[in-house]
Design a protein around this motif. Structure first.
Motif, PDB file in Angstrom:
ATOM      1  N   LEU A 145      -7.634  -5.621 -10.940  1.00 39.17           N
ATOM      2  CA  LEU A 145      -7.231  -6.484 -12.063  1.00 39.17           C
ATOM      3  C   LEU A 145      -5.998  -5.917 -12.756  1.00 39.17           C
ATOM      4  N   ARG A 146      -6.025  -4.622 -13.003  1.00 39.52           N
ATOM      5  CA  ARG A 146      -4.888  -3.956 -13.653  1.00 39.52           C
ATOM      6  C   ARG A 146      -3.615  -4.140 -12.832  1.00 39.52           C
ATOM      7  N   LEU A 147      -3.728  -4.012 -11.528  1.00 42.07           N
ATOM      8  CA  LEU A 147      -2.578  -4.184 -10.645  1.00 42.07           C
ATOM      9  C   LEU A 147      -2.020  -5.604 -10.751  1.00 42.07           C
ATOM     10  N   LEU A 148      -2.893  -6.611 -10.755  1.00 41.51           N
ATOM     11  CA  LEU A 148      -2.432  -7.997 -10.836  1.00 41.51           C
ATOM     12  C   LEU A 148      -1.754  -8.293 -12.163  1.00 41.51           C
ATOM     13  N   VAL A 149      -2.313  -7.777 -13.246  1.00 45.87           N
ATOM     14  CA  VAL A 149      -1.697  -7.975 -14.565  1.00 45.87           C
ATOM     15  C   VAL A 149      -0.348  -7.258 -14.626  1.00 45.87           C
ATOM     16  N   ALA A 150      -0.295  -6.036 -14.134  1.00 42.06           N
ATOM     17  CA  ALA A 150       0.965  -5.275 -14.141  1.00 42.06           C
ATOM     18  C   ALA A 150       2.017  -5.962 -13.283  1.00 42.06           C
ATOM     19  N   LEU A 204     -10.351  -3.770  -2.821  1.00 39.56           N
ATOM     20  CA  LEU A 204      -9.241  -3.355  -3.683  1.00 39.56           C
ATOM     21  C   LEU A 204      -9.842  -2.664  -4.897  1.00 39.56           C
ATOM     22  N   ASP A 205      -9.685  -1.337  -4.935  1.00 37.69           N
ATOM     23  CA  ASP A 205     -10.281  -0.549  -6.003  1.00 37.69           C
ATOM     24  C   ASP A 205      -9.382   0.634  -6.326  1.00 37.69           C
ATOM     25  N   LYS A 225      -5.239 -17.041 -16.945  1.00 42.41           N
ATOM     26  CA  LYS A 225      -3.983 -16.454 -17.405  1.00 42.41           C
ATOM     27  C   LYS A 225      -3.006 -16.082 -16.289  1.00 42.41           C
ATOM     28  N   LEU A 226      -3.542 -15.782 -15.112  1.00 43.76           N
ATOM     29  CA  LEU A 226      -2.684 -15.375 -14.005  1.00 43.76           C
ATOM     30  C   LEU A 226      -2.192 -16.605 -13.241  1.00 43.76           C
ATOM     31  N   ILE A 265       0.227  -1.269  -3.916  1.00 43.04           N
ATOM     32  CA  ILE A 265       1.449  -1.032  -4.686  1.00 43.04           C
ATOM     33  C   ILE A 265       2.556  -0.516  -3.778  1.00 43.04           C
ATOM     34  N   ALA A 266       2.231   0.434  -2.918  1.00 42.80           N
ATOM     35  CA  ALA A 266       3.235   0.986  -1.997  1.00 42.80           C
ATOM     36  C   ALA A 266       3.776  -0.093  -1.061  1.00 42.80           C
ATOM     37  N   ALA A 267       2.898  -0.963  -0.580  1.00 44.78           N
ATOM     38  CA  ALA A 267       3.342  -2.046   0.306  1.00 44.78           C
ATOM     39  C   ALA A 267       4.281  -2.990  -0.430  1.00 44.78           C
ATOM     40  N   LEU A 268       3.973  -3.290  -1.685  1.00 40.72           N
ATOM     41  CA  LEU A 268       4.839  -4.182  -2.468  1.00 40.72           C
ATOM     42  C   LEU A 268       6.181  -3.521  -2.763  1.00 40.72           C
TER      43      LEU A 268
END
Length: 112
Positions: free
Chosen positions: A65-70, A29-30, A103-104, A38-41
């Motif tokens: 990481l950015r994707l998980l936080v977003a 995941l990069d 935090k997550l 993102i498209a799958a979600l």
């Protein structure tokens, strides 16, 4: 002449379990593969709980990481529950270094 390295394999399986959507990315995941997750979600809606299972990831960079936080922020605004299943040692190390493991919203794999 430049040698091009093959893109690592990446796949996302998505399964609906009543009001829960379980997404399981596999591979790396990069920056190149985050848009696929993102498209799958985004191709699914009308769920009350989203579980992203990180166990099949072999690598994750700051894009992941950015994707998980977003997605965590999106869940709180969207009125659904987001839960993450911890990944392997490579992914876990990155989460610990960034303190996102504190935090997550992580859950145990048997809670899926």
């Amino acid at each position: 002449m430049t040698s091009l390295e093959p893109t690592p394999a990446f796949d996302v399986s998505v399964e609906r379990r009543e009001a829960t959507l379980v997404a399981a990315p596999a591979g790396e995941l990069d920056l190149a593969t985050a848009p696929q997750l993102i498209a799958a979600l985004r191709s699914h809606d009308d769920y009350e709980r989203l579980v992203i299972d990180l166990r099949s990831l072999s690598f994750m960079d700051s894009s992941g990481l950015r994707l998980l936080v977003a997605e965590t922020d999106r869940a709180s605004r969207g009125g659904y529950v987001l839960q993450l299943v911890r990944g392997g040692p490579e992914v876990g190390r990155l989460l610990r270094l960034t303190r996102l493991d504190e935090k997550l919203p992580f859950i145990d794999a048997d809670a899926v």
